[in-house]
Enzyme design. Structure first.
Site, short mmCIF file in Angstrom:
data_model
loop_
_atom_site.label_atom_id
_atom_site.label_comp_id
_atom_site.label_asym_id
_atom_site.label_seq_id
_atom_site.Cartn_x
_atom_site.Cartn_y
_atom_site.Cartn_z
N HIS A 183 0.81 -1.21 0.00
CA HIS A 183 0.00 0.00 0.00
C HIS A 183 0.85 1.27 0.00
O HIS A 183 0.33 2.38 -0.17
CB HIS A 183 -0.93 0.01 1.23
CG HIS A 183 -2.34 0.39 0.90
ND1 HIS A 183 -2.64 1.47 0.10
CD2 HIS A 183 -3.53 -0.15 1.24
CE1 HIS A 183 -3.96 1.58 -0.02
NE2 HIS A 183 -4.51 0.59 0.65
N ASP A 208 -2.44 3.18 -4.22
CA ASP A 208 -3.70 3.08 -3.48
C ASP A 208 -4.58 2.00 -4.10
O ASP A 208 -4.23 1.39 -5.13
CB ASP A 208 -4.42 4.43 -3.50
CG ASP A 208 -3.61 5.50 -2.77
OD1 ASP A 208 -2.96 5.15 -1.77
OD2 ASP A 208 -3.65 6.66 -3.20
#
Length: 482
Positions: free
Chosen positions: A453, A457
């Site tokens: 992450h 995104d």
């Protein structure tokens, strides 16, 4: 008089610090040639043969089969037939005694000007060094049958800080010292020929903590003192508590213990590091793979080499990574940067009798389906026979995990550190599916993407996975990138 040379376990590269002796290929008394493999070892990466850079008679072997040796530990000693003083000084050394440089799995080559992990030459007391500028090798009758690190040793007098490379057992030890401000040149290693071990660095750090001062200052104070002296210690660290048998926190006695070493140990370390460092997330989608299976059947019916399903999935991944290059990245935390990579090297999980390995297909983005099929087949066979080289097991930028071969539908894979993403593919099975407005039986597969992450995104990860699913459902979508 023959010159006896000691051959040590070489630096295997790729961060490898130790190897287990699997099988000796020579006996004491055997005659060996330059670059002849003398021992088969198992590293955390692969099973490889180690060639000897010297030619002569084997006078000693160090370590039984099943023994783990650190890099820099002696393997064998070889008595070279020509005396050391029989040739001019400029002709002695690696060029006459052997190639001098070991490249594991690929034979040896000419020795470089300066070898790693070689201590500076020191002339014997009362005389000069020999003509080669290196310490004179011991005679054949002076070679011990095995080496042992003495339990105690006298505290040496103050010594000069050596110039050149410091003999350290692994890059991990160098990093541990660097991160704690410890100067390795101020330590005396307890390993063979003064090799600095991790225990030596940890002892120096504990000593610094006990004195309540920085490690660098402690090392300077103990300049020239062995890390673990038994008679006159420079520092007396606080005693560590010794657990009693009744207060053991380990597993119940009588269980089966399996050492985490070799490939299994490397996998355990890498997965643990991935879990510690990478904030991962997973998304998944079901896809209708009926058209992809039909396209593959049509390709194979047209003649020529058969195309594997894994190769088609890899080709889809390279097309998706071209659209979403953020997932072909790695994170450099030291520089606090995301490094987006130019080339796509796809790793794929392969289960073998020796454990899970991840061979890497180089430049997958530049290969077609036939080339990918051939490379997958070659690496899979090498994985089964244990002949993969360290270079074929490292350097991946994205991993494809086809766990459907185990008969499961889905999974949340752990990212192969230091990569940024992994695509998981479940089994392809007939399921009821709404196709063109009607209920039909279709070949359905579950796809899952685990991603870092920090590099992107959920929108980017979802777009990547949706594009992969679209190519699976409609292979003609790939025509845009072919």
């Amino acid at each position: 008089m023959a010159q006896v040379l000691e051959f040590k376990l070489p630096d295997l590269g790729e961060g490898l610090t130790e190897a287990e002796i699997v099988r000796w290929l020579v006996e004491v008394g055997d005659v060996v040639a330059v670059d002849q493999p003398v021992v088969e070892v198992e590293t955390a990466k692969a099973l490889v043969d180690v060639p000897c850079p010297y030619g002569g008679v084997v006078t000693a072997r160090f370590g039984e089969e099943g023994t783990e040796l650190p890099v820099g530990a002696p393997l064998i000693t070889v008595a070279v037939g020509a005396p050391a003083d029989a040739a001019p000084a400029e002709d002695t050394g690696a060029k006459t005694e052997g190639s001098g440089n070991v490249l594991v799995g690929y034979g040896t080559s000419e020795a470089p000007a300066r070898r790693r992990r070689v201590r500076p030459a020191q002339p014997p007391a009362g005389g000069a060094a020999n003509g080669t500028g290196a310490p004179k090798a011991p005679a054949a009758d002076e070679v011990p049958a095995a080496r042992e690190v003495p339990a105690t040793r006298e505290v040496p007098a103050a010594r000069e800080v050596p110039e050149g490379p410091v003999p350290v057992i692994s890059p991990l030890v160098r990093r541990l010292a660097r991160e704690n401000g410890l100067d390795l040149r101020e330590l005396t290693g307890s390993g063979p020929e003064g090799l600095i071990l991790r225990a030596d660095v940890e002892y120096a750090l504990r000593a610094a903590t006990a004195q309540g001062r920085p490690a660098a200052q402690s090392a300077a104070t103990s300049h020239g003192v062995a890390p673990r002296p038994a008679t006159t210690p420079a520092v007396t660290p606080a005693p560590e508590p010794t657990p009693t048998p009744t207060a053991s926190t380990g597993p119940v006695a009588g269980g089966i213990r399996t050492p985490l070493k070799g490939i299994r140990g490397a996998v355990a370390d890498k997965l643990s590091r991935s879990r510690r460092e990478i904030p991962d997330a997973t998304c998944w989608v079901d896809a209708d793979a009926t058209e992809l299976m039909r396209a593959r059947a049509a390709m194979n019916a047209a003649g020529g080499p058969k195309i594997s399903l894994l190769a088609l999935l890899a080709r889809i991944c390279t097309a998706a990574l071209a659209r979403y290059p953020e997932l072909n990245s790695t994170v450099d935390m030291a520089a606090r940067e995301v490094v987006q990579l130019d080339q796509v090297h796809i790793g794929f999980a392969a289960q073998t009798e020796r454990g899970l390995v991840v061979p890497v297909v180089r430049d997958a983005h530049a290969r077609d389906a036939e080339s990918l099929t051939a490379e997958f087949a070659r690496l899979t066979e090498a994985a089964r026979t244990g002949t993969l080289t360290p270079g074929e097991l490292t350097g991946g930028t994205f991993t494809l995990n086809n766990y459907g071969v185990f008969g499961v539908d889905g999974s949340t894979p752990i990212i192969n550190h230091p990569e940024a993403a992994m695509l998981g593919v479940g089994r392809i099975v007939p399921k009821p599916w709404v196709h063109e407005g009607e209920l039909a039986v279709r070949q359905v597969v579950q796809l899952s993407l685990t991603f870092d992450h920090r590099v992107c995104d959920g929108g980017t990860a979802g777009g990547f996975l949706r594009y992969v699913a679209d190519c699976v459902e409609q292979p003609a979508v790939l025509l845009r990138t072919l």
